[in-house]
Design a protein around this motif. Structure first.
Motif, PDB file in Angstrom:
ATOM      1  N   VAL A  68      16.569  65.546  73.805  1.00  0.00           N
ATOM      2  CA  VAL A  68      15.755  65.107  72.741  1.00  0.00           C
ATOM      3  C   VAL A  68      15.365  66.289  72.054  1.00  0.00           C
ATOM      4  O   VAL A  68      15.295  66.181  70.929  1.00  0.00           O
ATOM      5  CB  VAL A  68      14.873  63.845  73.247  1.00  0.00           C
TER       6      VAL A  68
ATOM      7  N   PRO B 173      23.244  67.489  68.127  1.00  0.00           N
ATOM      8  CA  PRO B 173      22.062  66.619  68.145  1.00  0.00           C
ATOM      9  C   PRO B 173      20.893  67.245  67.452  1.00  0.00           C
ATOM     10  O   PRO B 173      20.012  66.468  67.127  1.00  0.00           O
ATOM     11  CB  PRO B 173      21.800  66.284  69.566  1.00  0.00           C
TER      12      PRO B 173
ATOM     13  N   LYS C 140      25.929  63.870  64.941  1.00  0.00           N
ATOM     14  CA  LYS C 140      25.090  64.005  66.110  1.00  0.00           C
ATOM     15  C   LYS C 140      25.670  64.186  67.444  1.00  0.00           C
ATOM     16  O   LYS C 140      25.178  64.925  68.148  1.00  0.00           O
ATOM     17  CB  LYS C 140      24.460  62.483  66.102  1.00  0.00           C
ATOM     18  N   TYR C 141      26.965  63.785  67.360  1.00  0.00           N
ATOM     19  CA  TYR C 141      27.577  64.246  68.843  1.00  0.00           C
ATOM     20  C   TYR C 141      28.036  65.754  68.634  1.00  0.00           C
ATOM     21  O   TYR C 141      28.219  66.394  69.799  1.00  0.00           O
ATOM     22  CB  TYR C 141      28.586  63.214  69.068  1.00  0.00           C
TER      23      TYR C 141
ATOM     24  N   GLU D  86      27.102  58.583  76.237  1.00  0.00           N
ATOM     25  CA  GLU D  86      26.618  59.944  76.031  1.00  0.00           C
ATOM     26  C   GLU D  86      25.420  60.102  75.680  1.00  0.00           C
ATOM     27  O   GLU D  86      25.088  59.617  74.174  1.00  0.00           O
ATOM     28  CB  GLU D  86      27.657  60.719  75.276  1.00  0.00           C
ATOM     29  N   VAL D  87      24.300  61.069  76.204  1.00  0.00           N
ATOM     30  CA  VAL D  87      23.320  61.161  75.364  1.00  0.00           C
ATOM     31  C   VAL D  87      22.823  62.468  75.156  1.00  0.00           C
ATOM     32  O   VAL D  87      23.669  63.249  75.804  1.00  0.00           O
ATOM     33  CB  VAL D  87      22.070  60.331  76.358  1.00  0.00           C
ATOM     34  N   SER D  88      21.813  63.115  74.267  1.00  0.00           N
ATOM     35  CA  SER D  88      21.649  64.361  74.228  1.00  0.00           C
ATOM     36  C   SER D  88      20.398  64.587  74.354  1.00  0.00           C
ATOM     37  O   SER D  88      19.601  63.757  74.583  1.00  0.00           O
ATOM     38  CB  SER D  88      22.197  64.683  72.649  1.00  0.00           C
TER      39      SER D  88
ATOM     40  N   PHE E  49      34.843  54.368  63.793  1.00  0.00           N
ATOM     41  CA  PHE E  49      34.038  54.705  64.969  1.00  0.00           C
ATOM     42  C   PHE E  49      33.517  53.702  65.637  1.00  0.00           C
ATOM     43  O   PHE E  49      32.323  53.643  66.203  1.00  0.00           O
ATOM     44  CB  PHE E  49      32.863  55.656  64.261  1.00  0.00           C
TER      45      PHE E  49
ATOM     46  N   ILE F 226      26.738  59.728  62.490  1.00  0.00           N
ATOM     47  CA  ILE F 226      26.651  59.608  63.933  1.00  0.00           C
ATOM     48  C   ILE F 226      27.662  60.650  64.641  1.00  0.00           C
ATOM     49  O   ILE F 226      27.240  60.880  65.491  1.00  0.00           O
ATOM     50  CB  ILE F 226      27.220  58.051  64.159  1.00  0.00           C
ATOM     51  N   LYS F 227      28.643  60.855  64.043  1.00  0.00           N
ATOM     52  CA  LYS F 227      29.754  61.882  64.410  1.00  0.00           C
ATOM     53  C   LYS F 227      29.203  62.878  64.419  1.00  0.00           C
ATOM     54  O   LYS F 227      29.328  63.875  65.476  1.00  0.00           O
ATOM     55  CB  LYS F 227      31.063  61.757  63.785  1.00  0.00           C
TER      56      LYS F 227
ATOM     57  N   THR G 200      16.511  65.154  65.726  1.00  0.00           N
ATOM     58  CA  THR G 200      15.740  64.873  67.046  1.00  0.00           C
ATOM     59  C   THR G 200      14.451  64.182  66.960  1.00  0.00           C
ATOM     60  O   THR G 200      13.749  63.460  67.804  1.00  0.00           O
ATOM     61  CB  THR G 200      15.018  66.329  67.528  1.00  0.00           C
TER      62      THR G 200
ATOM     63  N   GLY H   7      25.555  64.772  77.185  1.00  0.00           N
ATOM     64  CA  GLY H   7      26.559  65.267  76.031  1.00  0.00           C
ATOM     65  C   GLY H   7      26.594  66.813  76.276  1.00  0.00           C
ATOM     66  O   GLY H   7      25.882  67.672  76.882  1.00  0.00           O
TER      67      GLY H   7
END
Lengths: 593, 534
Positions: B80, A153, A149-150, B76-78, B141, A146-147, A157, A591
């Protein structure tokens, strides 16, 4: 203060530098300095100055010191990217340690650095960590995804990305925490695509292993995810309910609620079964309410309220559970009162009115106010309750109970519905005049007198001087100039109404109030007075007048059926507590990279 | 999930602070925002949001400390993909469950107590690196990890720091000190094997007032061990089991029961040496609920109706394993089940029942009855008469009885005098140290009795003197409830009791060799016990 603080930081830095020279003494010195710096960090002081020295202190065999340094590092890494990179070799060395605790600490702390530049080192560590022989390391590696991913990203996908596939594969891991971490990790990394997808093989696998899990928080997470799978046949539904039934009767409230949610969700299409489920889940909910002593109670009550919205009579016989205890917190009492008003029916209203009558006498102004407001709501919905409630209201007024003022406001609200009862209580009106103290209460009372004037004068009591509407209004007219504009408008309207029912008595007072009003500084008051003048001069006009219709403060209506249904989807979440669907309080931002 | 956890003291200073996700800007001082909100607002819900910052606070206040979890709803989104636009409708956000959060807060407090021996601001500050270690293992987390004392013991390296005064023995009394398998890198304090004094005394604190009766109030399955274990400092291998029942009862002014319910629990504190104990317990009478079968017990297998107790509902801890069929019934019609207790304190079972609806066959009894009356004596005097009748058997007694009678306010009350009288002289009554006090500032009369014997009745007459003409109003303003506070040691309203508690091995063999010390206690408490004045 600031000076002292800077001085201390300098001393601590010095201690760390000295400590590095080694020896038992030096190690102890370093350790103490690291502890002190972390303590200052908790107090919210800025200790970023020690960064370089702290980073060096991370290379140690003292595991407590290591943990403290990594915790410091995770907070300050983003402001010192250059120096943070110095730690990579330490992390890598730790990650190949034979002790799984050191390995898991390493990947956990390393992935917590908020530095995009570490990705190239982190990715191979995660890949290796996911296959580690020890569950501790696997647990932390899953969360490290998860970390990651930030930080980057691009690794997540699609559902076909290698790491995503790996996480799916690991849902079959033997360690329960690895599995729950995989579920939550997949749900979060894929959130832009609607979160984790539970297919049949996963569903079956999780269900088969359900009885192996003992920890209630893990169980409730798994049950949450089981509810994502759409069951097709009713046989499957029954099977699932049988397998999870034990979880419903559990001392853990979060597990019981997760299971309730699952039951509600899978039976939604079958209304008969759904109703059975609702009456089934209320039992453990009531048990949890009974045993809870504090904050949890309000959450249970808000969930019960939602359930009662869907299935109105479900709590009809359970009302004594919601009576307030002496030592309940105020927030609990208020939510109980609120729930009681929604579950009152024509079978249980006598007990509830009796109980509310007691709360209305309480010293606490909020509790007594809310209970009379609750009585007002019951009055509207239960026809049979109207007589007893009015009786109770006037009893409270008769000894000036603390809630009397609020009662006058409610009586004005209920006037239309209660006109037929007023005959009995006209004698109590003068008492209300003594009680009305705020302008709002006075407004309401003036309105009531105006509206009832015809009934009063036509009744036998109307001839008693003290009870003549004109007499009652006189006190207000005399204080006209000291009143705020809205009260003035009320007085004008009431004067007009009384004039129509008893003209001779009212005429001098009406002249007085109109002369006062026409010279008023507020334009609305002057206009209203002029309108009444015109009206009186064209007496041909028949009585009923819609002049200046009084607007009531409209209470925010409770949830409509659509919102209620959408809220039901979010059973067992903060949304139910707020009585708002999550869309209204979630915001998003794009983000960084 | 949860972004932060922190503990504040009464002044709003952070005692502990941990940021788990780093998704709240450092410029936003969450502890301050929280403290301002709860100190400036009159009624603060245990869950509230600050819309401006998209922050949600879930909090409890215990032991003079605020325990707070923070959730950030600014997600927060990224992007896609290159060609794909982000679709907000697809976004899935898991909104936390308040129950999950409250349970987590509860568990954290419990773990602090287990590891530090006691929980207060000083012990937290002194042990901050240990508590930080714990917090890091409990949550990662923002996601809950492990909360089991047994598992955490393997992961935690720091040891509790002794307090500066000489009471280190007390400080070392956490569960940890009694569990021998301490992690290798840390050394066990030399006195760790000592009996956990505070662990037991905080256990005592959970009861209102039984401390005086402590030794005699306990009954152990093996009575001979009582004194030896209490006095010596031998290695503790014990388990404490308490049945606690709380009464929620309201009488109308005429003595008629308005409603009543009992909320009961079986509380266990496991200090056994055995790391994976397997125990078996027998309850009597057999609890029965109508909506499901408790362990598949066929009702016919009971000899008589009187051996069952009809409950509205009961729930069990996850460590309980129900037995099947006839195994669930003991030789004397007990309800038998297995459980595998985790270390530390937990609730084995919660149950509830309401008196009005349960069948009369249930032998449920209320320990006391209250009746009150307002009597007009003259034009300037009326009396409030409160009568208490204890319906316990004569050898039992109510403990620390405290009766609160509110007096009419703003009603021209001139003077008040009180008089106690006994209706029946009971053999063991008399000289119970009753005390009646008129608290002028709080406008009430308080009647305290340390021990109120069973089958005994007493009456309190409060004479209220008013000026002529004020009588009617003063009487009308005599409102509210007489509230009673008490506890009954070694007695339960439902009669539920533990017939025996054994290791599973012994239960199977029917022996009792090498059993650890088992402490079993019963207590009934008033939760909310009142009688309306009007």
């Amino acid at each position: 203060m600031n000076n002292n603080h800077n001085k201390e930081i300098e001393t601590l830095k010095e201690m760390l530098r000295e400590g590095r020279k080694g020896g038992a003494n030096g190690m102890e010195q370093t350790f103490q300095a690291v502890r002190r710096i972390n303590l200052l960090m908790i107090f919210g002081l800025d200790v970023s100055d020690c960064f370089v020295e702290m980073v060096m202190a991370g290379n140690t065999n003292n595991i407590i010191q290591k943990k403290l340094v990594w915790s410091f590092l995770s907070k300050y890494s983003s402001s010192n990217p250059q120096h943070s990179l110095l730690t990579i070799s330490t992390f890598q060395k730790d990650f190949s340690d034979s002790n799984p605790i050191i390995r898991s600490l390493s990947i956990k702390s390393f992935s917590s650095l908020k530095l995009p530049s570490i990705v190239e080192y982190l990715l191979p560590m995660i890949e290796e960590g996911l296959m580690d022989s020890h569950p501790f390391v696997r647990r932390k590696s899953v969360l490290a995804c998860i970390k990651l991913k930030y930080l980057q990203p691009a690794f997540f996908t699609s559902f076909q990305s290698p790491l995503v596939l790996k996480l799916y594969e690991m849902l079959r891991d033997g360690d329960h925490l690895v599995v729950t971490n995989c579920l939550t990790a997949l749900d979060e990394v894929m959130k832009e695509k609607g979160g984790i997808i539970i297919n049949r093989p996963i569903f079956v696998h999780l269900l088969q292993r359900l009885h192996e899990w003992e920890d209630s928080s893990c169980l409730s997470i798994i049950i949450d995810y089981l509810s994502f799978y759409k069951l097709s046949t009713s046989k499957e539904i029954f099977e699932l309910m049988n397998q999870t039934d034990d979880c419903l009767n559990h001392t853990s409230s979060s597990l019981a609620l997760s299971t309730s949610r699952l039951f509600l969700k899978i039976t939604e299409k079958d209304s008969k079964l759904h109703a059975q489920v609702i009456s089934r889940i209320k039992i453990p909910l009531l048990t949890l309410l009974n045993r809870s002593e504090g904050a949890e109670a309000t959450s249970i009550i808000s969930h019960l309220k939602l359930v009662a919205n869907r299935s109105p009579n479900i709590l009809r016989d359970d009302y004594p559970h919601f009576f307030c205890k002496m030592n309940d917190l105020d927030v609990v009492k208020l939510s109980k009162i609120d729930l009681l008003t929604t579950i009152t029916t024509n079978s249980n209203y006598p007990d509830i009115i009796y109980e509310f009558g007691q709360y209305a006498k309480e010293k606490d102004p909020t509790i007594s106010r809310e209970s009379v407001i609750g009585l007002g709501k019951i009055f509207k919905s239960i026809l049979e309750s109207r007589g007893p409630i009015l009786y109770l209201f006037f009893d409270l007024i008769s000894f000036h109970a603390g809630s009397s003022g609020q009662i006058i406001i409610i009586l004005r609200d209920l006037l239309e519905l209660s006109k037929d009862f007023w005959e009995l209580y006209v004698l109590d009106l003068p008492k209300c005049i003594e009680i009305a103290s705020t302008f709002k209460e006075k407004e309401c009372l003036v309105f009531i007198i105006g509206e009832l004037s015809e009934r009063i004068t036509s009744s036998k009591n109307g001839r008693i001087n003290k009870l003549s509407p004109a007499y009652m209004l006189e006190a207000f007219i005399l204080q006209f100039n000291q009143s705020p504009p809205s009260l003035k408008l009320h007085i004008l309207d009431a004067s007009r109404k009384i004039f129509f029912s008893s003209a001779s008595e009212m005429f001098p007072l009406l002249q007085l109030v109109l002369s006062k009003a026409s010279s008023d500084e507020n334009i609305l008051v002057v206009e209203r007075a002029t309108e009444i003048y015109k009206l009186l001069s064209t007496l041909a006009i028949s009585r009923p007048v819609t002049l200046g219709a009084q607007q009531l403060d409209v209470e925010p209506e409770d949830l409509g059926p659509v919102e209620s249904d959408r809220l039901f989807e979010e059973f067992n979440s903060l949304s139910v507590y707020y009585r708002k669907i999550s869309h209204s309080f979630i915001s998003i931002h794009l983000g960084g990279s | 999930m949860f972004s932060q956890f922190f503990i504040l003291n009464l002044r709003g200073d952070p005692v502990l602070f941990r940021d788990y996700r780093g998704d709240i800007s450092p410029q936003i001082n969450t502890t301050e925002l929280f403290f301002v909100e709860i100190t400036t607002k009159e009624l603060v819900q245990p869950v509230f949001q600050l819309t401006e910052h998209h922050l949600h606070f879930i909090w409890t206040f215990q032991d003079s400390l605020y325990f707070v979890l923070v959730w950030n709803s600014n997600i927060e989104v990224s992007k896609v993909g290159e060609n794909e636009e982000f679709d907000a409708k697809k976004l899935k956000v898991k909104v936390p469950s308040p129950f999950f959060a409250f349970e987590l807060l509860d568990r954290i407090r419990q773990l602090f107590r287990d590891f530090l021996g006691m929980l207060n601001e000083e012990s937290l500050r002194r042990n901050f690196s240990l508590t930080l270690e714990l917090l890091d293992e409990i949550i990662d987390f923002g996601y809950i990890q492990t909360t089991s004392t047994r598992e955490l013991k393997r992961l935690i390296h720091d040891k509790p720091v002794p307090p500066e005064d000489s009471s280190w023995k007390i400080g070392s009394s956490g569960i940890l000190s009694t569990l021998s398998n301490w992690n290798g890198t840390a050394t066990t304090p030399s006195n760790a094997s000592q009996k956990p004094v505070v662990a037991t005394s905080s256990w005592k604190d959970s009861f209102k007032s039984m401390v005086g009766e402590y030794a005699s109030g306990w009954s152990s399955v093996i009575p001979s061990k009582i004194t030896s274990t209490l006095q010596s400092s031998q290695k503790s291998d014990e388990i404490f089991v308490d049945i606690i029942e709380k009464l929620f009862v309201t009488f109308k002014s005429n003595g008629e029961l308005f409603h009543s319910s009992i909320s009961g629990k079986i509380l266990v504190k496991n200090l056994l040496e055995d790391q994976k104990p397997a125990l078996c317990v027998a309850l009597s009478p057999v609890p029965v609920v109508s909506h499901r079968v408790l362990g598949p017990v066929p009702k016919e297998s009971f000899n008589s109706e009187s051996s069952t107790l009809k409950l509205d509902d009961c729930i069990f801890h996850e460590c309980v394993k129900m037995k099947k069929g006839k195994e669930a019934v003991g030789p004397k019609d007990e309800f038998v089940f297995d459980f595998f207790p985790p270390s530390g304190e937990f609730t084995l079972m919660n149950y509830r029942l309401s008196l009005d609806r349960s069948s009369p066959k249930n032998r449920i009894s209320l320990p006391l009855k209250i009746e009150n009356q307002i009597e007009t004596m003259s034009e300037t005097r009326f009396d409030i008469v409160v009568q208490i009748e204890c319906s316990l058997p004569a050898e039992k007694h109510l403990h620390q009885l405290c009766v609160d009678v509110p007096l009419p306010s703003e009603s021209g009350l001139v003077s008040v005098s009180c008089e106690l009288s006994n209706r029946e002289k009971s053999a063991n009554g008399g000289g119970m140290g009753s005390q009646v006090e008129h608290l002028v500032s709080e406008n009430k009369v308080v009647w305290r009795t340390k021990k109120f014997p069973g089958s005994y009745q007493q009456q309190l007459r409060i004479k209220c003197f008013v000026n002529a003409g004020d009588l009617i109003m003063a009487k009308k303003r005599t409102i509210g409830s007489v509230s009673v506070d008490f506890e009954v040691p070694m007695w339960t309203s439902t009669g539920l009791s533990i017939k025996w508690l054994k290791t599973q091995l012994n239960a199977q063999r029917g022996t009792s060799e090498g059993e650890p010390t088992r402490w079993i206690r019963y207590v009934t408490q008033s939760d909310s016990f009142q009688s309306r004045l009007t």
